[in-house]
Structure formats: structure tokens, C-alpha cells
Design a protein around this motif. Structure first.
Motif, short mmCIF file in Angstrom:
data_model
loop_
_atom_site.label_atom_id
_atom_site.label_comp_id
_atom_site.label_asym_id
_atom_site.label_seq_id
_atom_site.Cartn_x
_atom_site.Cartn_y
_atom_site.Cartn_z
N PRO A 175 0.83 -1.20 0.00
CA PRO A 175 0.00 0.00 0.00
C PRO A 175 0.87 1.26 0.00
N ASN A 176 0.23 2.41 -0.13
CA ASN A 176 1.02 3.64 -0.08
C ASN A 176 1.59 3.84 1.31
N THR A 177 2.53 4.75 1.42
CA THR A 177 3.32 4.89 2.64
C THR A 177 2.49 5.33 3.84
N ASN A 178 1.29 5.82 3.63
CA ASN A 178 0.47 6.30 4.75
C ASN A 178 -0.23 5.17 5.49
N VAL A 179 -0.41 4.03 4.85
CA VAL A 179 -1.11 2.91 5.47
C VAL A 179 -0.29 1.62 5.39
N TYR A 180 1.03 1.77 5.40
CA TYR A 180 1.90 0.60 5.43
C TYR A 180 2.15 0.25 6.89
#
Length: 287
Positions: free
Chosen positions: A236-241
Motif C-alpha cells: 500500500p502507499n506509505t500512509n497505510v503501510y
């Protein structure tokens, strides 16, 4: 020489131990032993003992630090938000007994609906051409990329709160119902206001319920990985990893030392949070 006979209390103890023995064996086989194996593997690279080297490298890994940060942000944001909203709804429903059973049943629907069905719904809602963006565009706002921006964390928090709110409401409602009405009546006679009844009586008296809700929601917060994985995939994108993504990816990459070390860190994170909240609950509980 006469044989000593077991007392009734000793027989009851033996019977109790025999009843819990299957559960204890299950916990030992599926939890304790694997945890020990996992901890042991975190101290090795192949057949070479390296001590805490895997942990040192883990905290030097930018991807792990990102996952740890996102997990912490989600935990300290989603769980308190969920508990506050659930508590307020439970207070409201407790004032309207005739309709409370219907709303409690309705709020439980997200818990029992299969994950796959929910993901299809959320994709339709949060997509670039979904329901929310359609509403925003009609009001003159720009499209929000929920899946590829900082709003993705907000979306996951919203899904988590929506899914488990009903379960928490049920628990809080049961806890509030067990508070003695004589306490409220005495406080009203002394001139206590509505907010004082809540802060001085309701909240302290349901501290054990609050602790149980927190425990359950902490467990459920780490299950949000299912929704994140279904919505975003492996990366996922870095905000929800999250940490679960990091562990899952290292499992697929067969990096067992790093996987084991990350799993131990995750378990310690949960234990520390629970210990802090347990101390807080013991200090403020009236029961």
C-alpha cells in the motif's frame, strides 16, 4: 499403613485442572511453543547465532520504522475515537430503552457481514469516481484520492470505527446497565448535573468494561490488515503501510530472521500498551 484420602477440596482442584488441561495444551501448542520458536529464530541468521543483531538492523530499516510509525498513529487515533463514539452512543441508547434493542442490532450488521462484501462497498464509496467524490464534485470540491494520499489513513480509521462500533456499543450498554441506579439517585439529590453523573459515576463504575473494550479493540485493530490488504494489496502507499504488511512481505520474501524479530517487536508493543492501560484501569476503577 493407611493411605491418605484426598479431601473434597483437593478433588475439586484436580477436576478443575483436568478440565482446563485441553485448553492449556492448545495454548501451549499453538501459541507458547511457536512464540518461543519465533524468538529463537530472531536470534539467528541461518545457523549462526547473532544475538540482537537482527533487532538492531530492524530498527535501522526505514521500511520497518515507517510501518511502526503508521501502526502507532493508527492505534492511538482509531481506538480512542472508537471508544468515545461507542460510549456516547451507548449513553444515548441507554436513555431510550424502547428503541435501543433495534439500534443495537442494526449496529452489529458490519461485524457479521463478510469482509469481501464490505471491501466492494468501500471501493465504490472511496474510489476516485465513487460516492464521496461524486458528492464533493457536485459541491464544487476537487476529487480526493483516498487510495493514494494522506487521506488513506483517514479512510482506514473510518472503516475500523464503522465496523466495530456496534460491538463496542453492546459492551458499553451492558456495563452502563449494571451500574446501580441508587448511585444516580443519591447524586441527583445532592444536586449533581448530567455531565457530573457521567464523569463521576458512570465512567469510574464501568472501568472494567472499558478495559475489556480496549483489550478487544486493540486485538481488532491489528486485524484491520485484512481490509488494508484487500484494498491496497501487498504494497500500500506509505500512509497505510503497517507492521502487518512488513511482516507479511518478509514472509513472502522468506526473510525469517527479520520476520521473527518484527513479530516479537509487535507482540512487545501490544504487551506494553496493555500493561499501561491495565495499570490505569486498576488505579481508577471503583470495583
Amino acid at each position: 499403613m493407611r493411605k491418605s484420602k484426598l479431601t473434597r477440596k483437593q478433588k475439586e482442584h484436580i477436576a478443575a485442572y483436568l478440565f482446563i488441561l485441553p485448553s492449556f495444551l492448545g495454548i501451549a501448542v499453538f501459541y507458547i511453543v511457536p512464540y518461543i520458536i519465533c524468538f529463537t529464530k530472531s536470534l539467528y541468521v541461518g545457523d549462526t547465532f547473532v544475538g540482537i543483531e537482527n533487532y538492531i538492523q530492524l530498527f535501522q530499516n526505514n521500511t520497518f520504522l515507517l510501518a511502526l510509525k503508521n501502526t502507532g498513529i493508527f492505534t492511538v487515533t482509531a481506538i480512542p475515537l472508537l471508544m468515545v463514539i461507542s460510549f456516547l452512543i451507548a449513553l444515548f441508547l441507554n436513555s431510550f430503552n424502547k428503541i435501543s434493542s433495534f439500534f443495537r442490532s442494526a449496529l452489529l450488521i458490519p461485524v457479521v457481514v463478510p469482509i469481501a462484501s464490505l471491501i466492494c462497498v468501500w471501493q465504490l464509496v472511496f474510489d476516485d469516481y465513487g460516492a464521496i467524490n461524486g458528492l464533493l464534485n457536485s459541491l464544487g470540491f476537487n476529487t480526493v484520492e483516498f487510495f493514494n494520499s494522506e487521506w488513506s489513513m483517514v479512510m482506514i480509521v473510518f472503516i475500523y470505527v464503522w465496523k466495530y462500533c456496534g460491538f463496542c456499543v453492546i459492551l458499553f450498554t451492558a456495563g452502563i446497565a449494571n451500574v446501580s441506579q441508587s448511585l444516580y439517585e443519591s447524586a441527583r439529590l445532592d444536586g449533581a448535573k448530567a455531565h457530573q453523573l457521567v464523569t463521576k459515576i458512570t465512567i469510574p463504575m464501568i472501568a472494567p468494561t472499558t478495559f475489556f473494550v480496549f483489550l478487544m479493540e486493540l486485538i481488532y485493530s491489528f486485524k484491520i490488515f485484512r481490509e488494508v490488504f484487500a484494498l491496497f494489496g501487498d504494497y500500500p502507499n506509505t500512509n497505510v503501510y503497517f507492521l502487518q504488511n512488513f511482516i507479511n512481505n518478509n514472509y513472502y520474501n522468506l526473510n525469517y530472521p527479520r520476520l521473527s524479530a518484527a513479530s516479537i517487536v509487535l507482540s512487545l508493543f501490544i504487551i506494553i500498551v496493555l500493561f499501561i492501560f491495565f495499570c490505569f484501569e486498576r488505579k481508577h476503577s471503583y470495583s
